[in-house]
Write a protein that holds these residues in place. Sequence first.
Motif, PDB file in Angstrom:
ATOM      1  N   ARG A 126      65.824  87.094  24.109  1.00  0.00           N
ATOM      2  CA  ARG A 126      64.627  87.797  24.577  1.00  0.00           C
ATOM      3  C   ARG A 126      64.842  89.303  24.575  1.00  0.00           C
ATOM      4  O   ARG A 126      63.956  90.069  24.186  1.00  0.00           O
ATOM      5  CB  ARG A 126      64.280  87.303  25.976  1.00  0.00           C
ATOM      6  CG  ARG A 126      62.990  87.836  26.487  1.00  0.00           C
ATOM      7  CD  ARG A 126      62.585  87.175  27.767  1.00  0.00           C
ATOM      8  NE  ARG A 126      61.355  87.786  28.237  1.00  0.00           N
ATOM      9  CZ  ARG A 126      60.879  87.622  29.435  1.00  0.00           C
ATOM     10  NH1 ARG A 126      61.499  86.834  30.288  1.00  0.00           N
ATOM     11  NH2 ARG A 126      59.776  88.208  29.808  1.00  0.00           N
ATOM     12  N   LYS A 173      64.733  90.472  21.029  1.00  0.00           N
ATOM     13  CA  LYS A 173      63.334  90.500  20.579  1.00  0.00           C
ATOM     14  C   LYS A 173      62.661  91.786  21.057  1.00  0.00           C
ATOM     15  O   LYS A 173      61.920  92.430  20.319  1.00  0.00           O
ATOM     16  CB  LYS A 173      62.608  89.260  21.094  1.00  0.00           C
ATOM     17  CG  LYS A 173      61.146  89.191  20.740  1.00  0.00           C
ATOM     18  CD  LYS A 173      60.523  87.876  21.180  1.00  0.00           C
ATOM     19  CE  LYS A 173      60.549  87.676  22.654  1.00  0.00           C
ATOM     20  NZ  LYS A 173      59.830  86.489  23.123  1.00  0.00           N
ATOM     21  N   HIS A 174      62.938  92.180  22.320  1.00  0.00           N
ATOM     22  CA  HIS A 174      62.368  93.411  22.877  1.00  0.00           C
ATOM     23  C   HIS A 174      62.809  94.620  22.049  1.00  0.00           C
ATOM     24  O   HIS A 174      61.991  95.485  21.714  1.00  0.00           O
ATOM     25  CB  HIS A 174      62.795  93.571  24.337  1.00  0.00           C
ATOM     26  CG  HIS A 174      62.512  94.926  24.893  1.00  0.00           C
ATOM     27  ND1 HIS A 174      61.247  95.302  25.295  1.00  0.00           N
ATOM     28  CD2 HIS A 174      63.314  96.001  25.064  1.00  0.00           C
ATOM     29  CE1 HIS A 174      61.296  96.564  25.717  1.00  0.00           C
ATOM     30  NE2 HIS A 174      62.532  97.002  25.587  1.00  0.00           N
ATOM     31  N   ARG A 202      63.987  82.486  20.675  1.00  0.00           N
ATOM     32  CA  ARG A 202      64.425  83.781  21.196  1.00  0.00           C
ATOM     33  C   ARG A 202      63.841  84.024  22.580  1.00  0.00           C
ATOM     34  O   ARG A 202      63.502  85.140  22.930  1.00  0.00           O
ATOM     35  CB  ARG A 202      63.995  84.912  20.256  1.00  0.00           C
ATOM     36  CG  ARG A 202      64.786  84.987  18.992  1.00  0.00           C
ATOM     37  CD  ARG A 202      64.444  86.278  18.273  1.00  0.00           C
ATOM     38  NE  ARG A 202      65.104  86.374  17.011  1.00  0.00           N
ATOM     39  CZ  ARG A 202      66.291  86.941  16.816  1.00  0.00           C
ATOM     40  NH1 ARG A 202      66.938  87.447  17.831  1.00  0.00           N
ATOM     41  NH2 ARG A 202      66.813  87.001  15.619  1.00  0.00           N
ATOM     42  N   ASP A 203      63.723  82.966  23.338  1.00  0.00           N
ATOM     43  CA  ASP A 203      63.172  83.066  24.672  1.00  0.00           C
ATOM     44  C   ASP A 203      63.822  81.989  25.534  1.00  0.00           C
ATOM     45  O   ASP A 203      63.972  80.846  25.096  1.00  0.00           O
ATOM     46  CB  ASP A 203      61.650  82.857  24.613  1.00  0.00           C
ATOM     47  CG  ASP A 203      61.011  82.970  25.972  1.00  0.00           C
ATOM     48  OD1 ASP A 203      60.750  84.113  26.385  1.00  0.00           O
ATOM     49  OD2 ASP A 203      60.791  81.925  26.606  1.00  0.00           O
ATOM     50  N   SER A 210      60.073  84.040  18.168  1.00  0.00           N
ATOM     51  CA  SER A 210      59.633  84.401  19.508  1.00  0.00           C
ATOM     52  C   SER A 210      58.612  83.437  20.084  1.00  0.00           C
ATOM     53  O   SER A 210      58.223  83.560  21.224  1.00  0.00           O
ATOM     54  CB  SER A 210      59.067  85.823  19.513  1.00  0.00           C
ATOM     55  OG  SER A 210      57.917  85.894  18.709  1.00  0.00           O
TER      56      SER A 210
END
Length: 188
Positions: free
Chosen positions: A118, A121-122, A71-72, A40
């Motif tokens: 992303r 990841k959330h 991951r963004d 992240s």
Amino acid sequence: MPKVLGYGRISSGSQDVASQKAVLEKAGCAVVFTETGNGSKLDGRTQLETAIRLLDAGDELLAFSPDRIARDTADLLMVARRVVEKGAVLRVLEPPLKFDGTDIMAEMMLTLFGLIGRVEKHFIRARQARGIEARKAANGYHGRPPSIDPAEIRALRDKGLGASAIASQLKIGRASVYRLLGEEKQKA
């Protein structure tokens, strides 16, 4: 002669990067840079930085999947642009994707995969928070176990060592030494 450098990343030490490395080597990587760490953020990703730094014009940086790089969306696109600025190409095996900075569709796909990373990841963080709350409710969550032994710090302090020397000897940060010694003073 152009070279192909590979990059593999796993999130935790309980995983094994060997499978990524084997796939990347089979795909033609001369060297595969690997590391363990959170996807992240890019901070501290020294192996990725090394791989990018070693790229020359005509070279290729190869990763197993976009989420192994970042991951963004912003981070993924930044890495891709840095690779292209070196005159190299970023290629991903799954899904097959090649980014050389000239194809708007490839950039759109990288953007989409960054967004998917992303979102993932959330959801990971949300599941983790729910798990912690459930453990707290059952009186089973006590946080991460301490990795620093306060008795060891006290013993070194009692020998006359300062915070910097203690931190250096134990390979920890000075702030950790100050925090533990400060907690002792408050208890006294």
